[in-house]
Every structure is written in structure tokens, then in C-alpha cells.
Design a protein around this motif. Sequence first.
Motif, PDB file in Angstrom:
ATOM      1  N   ASP A   4       0.833  -1.206   0.000  1.00 43.26           N
ATOM      2  CA  ASP A   4       0.000   0.000   0.000  1.00 43.26           C
ATOM      3  C   ASP A   4       0.868   1.257   0.000  1.00 43.26           C
ATOM      4  OD1 ASP A   4      -2.222   1.603   0.058  1.00 43.26           O
ATOM      5  OD2 ASP A   4      -2.981   0.873   1.974  1.00 43.26           O
ATOM      6  N   ALA A  64      -3.116   0.824  -5.557  1.00 48.85           N
ATOM      7  CA  ALA A  64      -3.702   0.354  -4.303  1.00 48.85           C
ATOM      8  C   ALA A  64      -5.032   1.060  -4.047  1.00 48.85           C
ATOM      9  CB  ALA A  64      -2.728   0.592  -3.147  1.00 48.85           C
ATOM     10  N   LYS A 115      -8.620  -0.795  -3.534  1.00 48.74           N
ATOM     11  CA  LYS A 115      -9.418  -0.586  -2.325  1.00 48.74           C
ATOM     12  C   LYS A 115     -10.806  -0.067  -2.680  1.00 48.74           C
ATOM     13  CE  LYS A 115      -6.072   1.818  -0.351  1.00 48.74           C
ATOM     14  NZ  LYS A 115      -5.298   2.627   0.627  1.00 48.74           N
ATOM     15  N   LEU A 167      -6.247  -2.025   2.085  1.00 51.30           N
ATOM     16  CA  LEU A 167      -5.782  -2.970   1.083  1.00 51.30           C
ATOM     17  C   LEU A 167      -5.936  -4.404   1.583  1.00 51.30           C
ATOM     18  CD1 LEU A 167      -4.551  -3.322  -1.701  1.00 51.30           C
ATOM     19  CD2 LEU A 167      -2.277  -3.187  -0.659  1.00 51.30           C
TER      20      LEU A 167
END
Length: 298
Positions: A193, A213, A217, A284
Motif C-alpha cells: 500500500d 492500491a 481498495k 488494502l
Amino acid sequence: MIDNAVSFVNVHKSYGATKALAGVSFDVARGETVALLGPNGAGKSTAVGIMLGLRKADAGKVALSGLTPTGAVSAGRVGAMLQAAGLPPGVTVNEVVSLVRRLYPRPVPLGRLVDMAGLGDFAGRKVDGLSGGQAQRVRFALAVAGDPELVFLDEPTVGMDVEARRAFWRSMERLSGRGCTVVFATHYLEEADAVADRVVVLDRGKVVADGTAASIKGRVSSRIVRFELPGADPGAMMGLPGVVDVSVNGPRVTLRSTESDATVRELLGRHTAVHNLEVTGAGLEDAFLALTSTDNGR
């Protein structure tokens, strides 16, 4: 000019009846830092082995800066830090680093290499007596000794304490800042992340997510509800509206919910002792679990 440092196109690899890779495709641009994520058995190690020329694909095409993996490695354009790689016994850190440097036509100067990998405190010590974290730093030094264009890292910070891990990634940021391409596999999702420009998630031999990332997410609609409630009953928490996952650690409770507003309303209506309540977007790790869960329909 070849734009991509790595081109991995429709690659298949099986071990007997087990399909390790089933048509996997992704590219890595020059200078990019990419994290490969996936549960055990997802195909990460097989993919890295094929990119390094250590394994042969059953089908598909793999190129590193326009060369075959074997050609790129032979030309000294690729460095690798493999978790299972051993170190020769009976020699000092300085000796093994100096030896590997001599294998390359334009090695990194010894002083800069020692500083980059954080070897200064134990450079004169024999490798047999190193801690796990110190041995990892030596493996990193060997991986970048030839000043490669592309570096593969397999679980690079295993065995390192928090301070050593931070120092390691500062070194990697300096390396990538000089244009080096980095591909790494890790189980520390917070590292991916924080460090990776892009994340590729493998599961059951296929790519299930590929992007930043933040974008990965954003694919998870659930939110995280955290609070403290002494004596919380996991079964009762699972019965709250929208809740799809529950974790109870002492008084600390973490819920993953697809309807966080309804979850919180019902929670506070049932339990007046709730405190330190917070609601956040999925991290994440939450996205990773959602993408690779055995009950996600794939």
C-alpha cells in the motif's frame, strides 16, 4: 525503444494436474514499482521463477526489456533477492559482496552498496552468524550489486524489525528514483500500500485485480467498523445488518459491513457500552481478503 521492463503475456504453467498459472498477463513499465500479492498457492513464486528464467512456461510469452528472461539475466540487467537463497558459509559479508561485485562489468561502488543495504555494522562478520534480518540485507546487496535495470524481490523484509524494514524501503525508493524497475512479492500488505505504484493480485493462477492500491481498495464496497465492547459475542455481531465478517480480540471488535450506517445504528441501539467507535473505508488488506476469499464466487 522498449517501453516495458516486463511483458508477461497469456502465460500458462502446470505441475501435473495443478494449474499454477492459467493465462496470466500483465506488463511492468520502466521505472515502475509493482507489488505481486496473493495467498499461498496463488502463482506468485511460479510467475517470478518464469520471469527469472528459473522455470519454463508451458505457453505464453515473457520478455524483460525486449529480451528473453535468460538473456536479460545473462546480460546482468536483472537482479533478484530470493527468500530461499542461501549464503556461502565461512566467509564475511564484505568477502561475499566483493566477490559478487566482480561478476558484473559495472558494479555499484562497494562503499555505496554497503551504505545502501545497511551492512556497515556487520560487514566484517561471517555470514554464518547473521540474524535473519541481517541475512536479508546481504541478499539485497547481492541483488543490486551489478546496478541492474530490473530487480525482483521475494518477501524482502521477512525477519527485519520495523526500523530495518523502513530503512530497507528508503533504500528501494532511492533505487527506483534512479530509474530502476522493482517487482516484489510480500505478505506485508501495508508495504504494498505504501510503496507500490501498482498492485497485481493473483489468485488460483489468475489475475483478479491490477491497478493502484487506491483503485483496488475502491473496488470493495464494504466499510470497516471498529469499536471496543467488553464481552462482545461474535455471533451477535454477525447478526447486525450488513455485517459480512467479524473479528473479536479482547474488547476490540472489527466488523466489515456493506451497510455501515445500519450496522452502527443497530449496534448502538443494542449496546450502550460501546466506545472508541470509528468507521473507515476498506484498506488494502480488506480488499485483498475480499478478492481472494473462497466464497467470492470464483
